[in-house]
Design an enzyme around this catalytic site. Sequence first.
Site, PDB file in Angstrom:
ATOM      1  N   SER A  44       0.482  -0.718   0.067  1.00 54.81           N
ATOM      2  CA  SER A  44      -0.403  -0.297  -0.393  1.00 54.81           C
ATOM      3  C   SER A  44       0.636   1.543   0.249  1.00 54.81           C
ATOM      4  O   SER A  44       0.555   2.424  -0.417  1.00 54.81           O
ATOM      5  CB  SER A  44      -0.999  -0.204   0.731  1.00 54.81           C
ATOM      6  OG  SER A  44      -0.601   0.468   2.929  1.00 54.81           O
ATOM      7  N   HIS A 269      -0.694   6.072   6.474  1.00 55.26           N
ATOM      8  CA  HIS A 269      -0.566   5.873   4.835  1.00 55.26           C
ATOM      9  C   HIS A 269       0.232   7.545   4.349  1.00 55.26           C
ATOM     10  O   HIS A 269       0.096   8.134   4.822  1.00 55.26           O
ATOM     11  CB  HIS A 269      -1.227   5.508   4.078  1.00 55.26           C
ATOM     12  CG  HIS A 269      -1.450   3.948   4.122  1.00 55.26           C
ATOM     13  ND1 HIS A 269      -2.293   3.372   5.243  1.00 55.26           N
ATOM     14  CD2 HIS A 269      -0.764   3.103   3.502  1.00 55.26           C
ATOM     15  CE1 HIS A 269      -2.125   2.062   5.866  1.00 55.26           C
ATOM     16  NE2 HIS A 269      -1.349   1.881   4.649  1.00 55.26           N
TER      17      HIS A 269
END
Length: 294
Positions: A44, A269
Amino acid sequence: MHLKKALGVASAVAALLALGSPVAARADGTAAAQGKSYVALGDSFTAGPLIPRSAGGVPGCLRSDHAYPSLVAAGLGARLTDASCSGAETEHMSSPQTTPLGVNPPQLDALAEDTGLVTLGIGGNDVGFGQIAVTCGLLSVKDHAGAPCTARYGDELARRVDATAPKVAAVLAEIHRRSPRARVLVVGYLRLVPEAPGCWPVVPLAAGDLAFLDAAERRLNAMLEKRAAAAGATFVDAYRDGLGHDMCAPPGRKWVEGIALTSAAAPFHPNAAGMREVAARVAAAVPAARSTDA
């Protein structure tokens, strides 16, 4: 947003990312000197979940066209094959990855004998950083000034990083076998947390756990750098100069989002700014990178 609700959102996102196509490559500029294609492999932190806009492919991979592979390809004028997928582990380099919205083929299948540039960003999910973030967040609710996560994991994270090293080495060996003339760049992870005292509850990690978690990330990046060197690949240090751009940084400066999102991205993230920074570092490393058969 209340902390318990925020942690619930983070847990759901982490579960989605923990579950588990190619776009393509001839280039101008630096890539043209190689005369070959660019293939991006990874998890990711490569795919860029929830950063607008979708790059297409398997929906469950949550791949963004503003993640660093697309930015690097655009800067080099390269034809990109982005095989990355949120939730990927090293095993998904050679095996299919099932996501809630489709199956991503083995990422190594995107490689060809004439592939000229490969980036690899992997290892965080093998260590279990997504679940660790959720667990440490929940533990911090009752002890946000202490170090409950450190007590929970002890030296387990170091053991996980060490256990991941041979898996990364095997992936790099297979990249070389399939694309022997490719320039291979191993991309590290952006710095996630600052030094104490942190910014609880905006980023729900206990003050005493920040140094522990940062040390685990530095150990992971150091392992990736060592494996890259052993394989004749180039390591791209995304962690460097990350203090002040971590999850506790103010909006407009942070490269990684926390629980309280300040821009479109998945919690814990990279956001679009973080992806631009990584893309710049990858692009800068390409000219000096040598093919692994050099």
